[in-house]
Design an enzyme around this catalytic site. Structure first.
Site, PDB file in Angstrom:
ATOM      1  N   LEU A 131      59.754  18.890  -5.860  1.00 54.35           N
ATOM      2  CA  LEU A 131      59.665  19.839  -6.970  1.00 54.35           C
ATOM      3  C   LEU A 131      58.423  20.721  -6.817  1.00 54.35           C
ATOM      4  O   LEU A 131      57.339  20.213  -6.499  1.00 54.35           O
ATOM      5  CB  LEU A 131      59.575  19.040  -8.279  1.00 54.35           C
ATOM      6  N   HIS A 132      58.578  22.019  -7.025  1.00 55.32           N
ATOM      7  CA  HIS A 132      57.411  22.905  -6.938  1.00 55.32           C
ATOM      8  C   HIS A 132      57.563  24.040  -7.940  1.00 55.32           C
ATOM      9  O   HIS A 132      58.611  24.665  -8.034  1.00 55.32           O
ATOM     10  CB  HIS A 132      57.209  23.454  -5.519  1.00 55.32           C
ATOM     11  N   MET A 133      56.487  24.273  -8.665  1.00 60.48           N
ATOM     12  CA  MET A 133      56.479  25.375  -9.633  1.00 60.48           C
ATOM     13  C   MET A 133      55.773  26.574  -8.999  1.00 60.48           C
ATOM     14  O   MET A 133      54.661  26.452  -8.492  1.00 60.48           O
ATOM     15  CB  MET A 133      55.728  24.948 -10.904  1.00 60.48           C
TER      16      MET A 133
END
Ligand code: AMP
Ligand code: ZN
Length: 272
Positions: free
Chosen positions: A153-155
């Site tokens: 997951l990466h924002m």
């Protein structure tokens, strides 16, 4: 926030961190004035038992590139017990960072209601990072690609100028400017509200309208009940959003003919 600002060189000659240099060097026209800006403030990675994704075995394959990047020495611009901030290696705007949780979470679909506090910590870390580095006036969005290409997951934390040589394709543009880009605040509200039809995002109109439509049309929602209820994303529909659509400017109503036309137009916004 433990900041590493021990550079003893005379002011104005401070060297940017390596990661920040990667970010700037791939931008189209980096002025000497920008290079003289104060170094991006970084904090030492904290080594704790919660460090799972960031200290697990290195995984190969390009989809795992972010897992390697977040554990590579010297890459973290910020790190605490919850998340790491790194520079995006192929920035699509003048300022483009990624916030990754230390816990291994492959994708948005794994996010459960109980992860809302982690998302809040990631958002707070990103907002503080931007403020600490005096980047607030640049105008940022904080969010996720509905169907990302990279694992873990990466924002995305991305300035809205979109001036960068790495912004090359229509897909790049559509993935950051259509509903394919899901604001962190929207996902937080979905995870935290008992009734998803009541979600009222904090973003301005008309984006708020479009986001509400995503939920009412069932493209984005919550699957299951209780604490383990998780995000549900219509991957096929979101994928189609990033493949076809007009090259509409994110700062005015103009529709560009092609990518070179769009890039020239975006550069023009920067000058005015
Ligand atoms: P997405 O999976 O579509 O949400 O985007 C993945 C992002 O990761 C893109 O913005 C890439 O430019 C970026 N990226 C790819 N490889 C690396 C890497 N090794 N280190 C940092 N950023 C990367
Ligand atoms: Zn415009």
């Amino acid at each position: 926030w433990r900041l590493l600002m021990n550079d003893k060189r005379p002011s104005g000659k401070r060297k940017l961190s390596d990661a920040a240099l990667v970010s700037l060097s791939s931008s189209s026209s980096t002025s000497p004035a920008e290079l003289a800006e104060p170094a991006i403030k970084t904090s030492k990675p904290a080594m704790t038992a919660a460090t799972v994704a960031s200290k697990g075995p290195v995984q190969f394959g390009w989809q795992n590139g972010l897992k390697s990047a977040m554990q590579a020495d010297g890459q973290a611009l910020f790190s605490d017990d919850v998340c790491v901030i790194i520079a995006d290696k192929y920035p699509k705007a003048r300022h483009h960072y990624l916030v990754l949780p230390k816990r291994q979470i492959d994708s948005l679909a794994q996010l459960q209601r109980s992860d809302a506090s982690m998302l809040k910590r990631m958002l707070a870390a990103a907002e503080s990072f931007i403020a600490e580095n005096n980047l607030l006036p640049k105008g940022f969005r904080f969010g996720f690609h509905a169907v990302p290409s990279m694992s873990q997951l990466h924002m995305h934390v991305i300035s809205q100028d979109f001036v960068s040589t790495c912004l090359k394709t229509k897909k790049h543009w559509l993935s950051f400017t259509t509903e394919f880009f899901l604001d962190c605040s929207l996902l937080l509200q979905l995870l935290e509200s008992a009734d998803s039809s009541q979600v009222a995002s904090t973003v301005e109109e008309p984006r708020q309208h479009r986001q509400q439509h995503l939920i009412s049309s069932g493209r984005l929602g919550i699957r299951g009940s209780g604490h383990s209820a998780s995000l549900a994303i219509d991957r096929a529909w979101f994928s189609s959003l990033s493949k076809a659509g007009e090259l509409k400017c994110n700062q005015c109503a103009r529709v560009a003919k092609n990518m070179p036309d769009l890039k020239a137009h975006l550069a023009g916004h920067e000058r005015t």
